[in-house]
Design an enzyme around this catalytic site. Sequence first.
Site, PDB file in Angstrom:
ATOM      1  N   ARG A 115      18.853 -14.538  -3.255  1.00  0.00           N
ATOM      2  CA  ARG A 115      18.841 -14.711  -1.784  1.00  0.00           C
ATOM      3  C   ARG A 115      20.023 -13.916  -1.257  1.00  0.00           C
ATOM      4  NH1 ARG A 115      18.137 -19.951   2.058  1.00  0.00           N
ATOM      5  NH2 ARG A 115      16.001 -19.412   1.519  1.00  0.00           N
ATOM      6  N   HIS A 142      10.641 -13.204   3.529  1.00  0.00           N
ATOM      7  CA  HIS A 142      10.776 -14.500   2.821  1.00  0.00           C
ATOM      8  C   HIS A 142       9.418 -14.835   2.197  1.00  0.00           C
ATOM      9  CE1 HIS A 142      12.436 -18.182   1.593  1.00  0.00           C
ATOM     10  NE2 HIS A 142      12.635 -18.797   2.733  1.00  0.00           N
ATOM     11  N   GLN A 145       8.471 -18.452   0.889  1.00  0.00           N
ATOM     12  CA  GLN A 145       8.178 -19.410   1.949  1.00  0.00           C
ATOM     13  C   GLN A 145       6.722 -19.317   2.378  1.00  0.00           C
ATOM     14  OE1 GLN A 145      10.299 -21.755   3.548  1.00  0.00           O
ATOM     15  NE2 GLN A 145       8.282 -22.431   4.224  1.00  0.00           N
ATOM     16  N   ASP A 233      10.531 -20.935  13.919  1.00  0.00           N
ATOM     17  CA  ASP A 233      11.687 -20.929  13.021  1.00  0.00           C
ATOM     18  C   ASP A 233      12.920 -20.891  13.915  1.00  0.00           C
ATOM     19  OD1 ASP A 233      13.379 -20.681  10.814  1.00  0.00           O
ATOM     20  OD2 ASP A 233      12.932 -18.559  10.462  1.00  0.00           O
ATOM     21  N   CYS A 272       9.555 -23.506   8.509  1.00  0.00           N
ATOM     22  CA  CYS A 272      10.098 -23.352   7.151  1.00  0.00           C
ATOM     23  C   CYS A 272      11.280 -24.272   6.898  1.00  0.00           C
ATOM     24  CB  CYS A 272      10.482 -21.894   6.900  1.00  0.00           C
ATOM     25  SG  CYS A 272      11.813 -21.303   7.970  1.00  0.00           S
ATOM     26  N   ARG A 300       6.998 -25.761  -1.543  1.00  0.00           N
ATOM     27  CA  ARG A 300       7.832 -24.692  -2.107  1.00  0.00           C
ATOM     28  C   ARG A 300       7.844 -24.806  -3.637  1.00  0.00           C
ATOM     29  NH1 ARG A 300      11.684 -22.239   1.067  1.00  0.00           N
ATOM     30  NH2 ARG A 300      11.892 -20.889  -0.761  1.00  0.00           N
TER      31      ARG A 300
END
Length: 315
Positions: A115, A142, A145, A233, A272, A300
């Site tokens: 990340r 991402h 996700q 988000d 998310c 996830r």
Amino acid sequence: MIETGTETGRHFLNLSDAGHDAVAAMLADAVARKAARATFAKGRVDDDAPLAGRVLALVFEKNSTRTRVSFDMAMRQLGGSALILDAGTTQLGRGETIADTARVLSRMVDAIMLRTDDHAKVEELAHYASVPVINGLTDLSHPCQIMADLLTVIEQGKPLEGLEVAWLGDGNNVLNSIVEAAGLMKFNVRIGVPEGYDCDAGFVARAQAAGAKITVHRDAVQAVAGADVVVTDTWISMGQAHAEAKLAAMAPFQVNEALMAHAKGDALFLHCLPAHRNEEVTDAVIDGPRSVVWDEAENRIHAQKSVLRWAFGQI
Ligand code: CP
Ligand code: NVA
């Protein structure tokens, strides 16, 4: 494709590294594996333990709750294990190069998740690693996700093909991966984003070329009208400066009950997480009957187990 000695491994930096068929296969695998362990304790290993003996290094240059816990639990459930490395306390934080870090970690572990901020860093890691590299979020995308998001939508009985997804708020990394998924899985995205905050034009162009309808709306109601799924988000992503002007531009795109009323009656709400409650989404929506955000968070684990199996050449 990378030769890892016993099998062929693959990098997962964006969804297009896998493509339609592999994404569909991973989602089917995730549905089946999740069902097979429905009665298991969370840390119990799946009966087939497909990644027994494998170790995944999780390298974080940004904060995380879901990504770190879900990858660790995913590896445990697959019979392997994970090492969580805060980049700031490794030599990366003192300037050791990504290339040398890739070479060393490739000798010590079986796969690496990163990340980070600049997407070029995860590409560089993949270039020099001889084990699979997985993108755990960059400023650009991402993909892990979105695998969980697709799994959540399927679980709710909504086929992906032809789905109308509305995005509200900032044109960020999560939206880029949703747009990429739209091109691969043949659904449409109605993007409700204020001028100046659009998502990556390359992702939009590729999805449109693949046949997805990607439309941009400067009006939140227009974006949401008739949607099957409504997604938002945070307005300020990790690494971005807090900016009053941006928050003011985003305010008309808040997902609240009045806006949700313009979506289909059975529309799902996805986020998310982490959420900034009563900024991009109200409590009434995120805690309301259309919200599936806790399934999405749990997924996830399930989605990434299948991403890991694909990265190790098992799917
Ligand atoms: N959604 C997500 O990636 O959460 P974390 O930042 O907690 O990992
Ligand atoms: N867009 C957000 C996602 C967090 C999971 C960020 O990059 O901070």
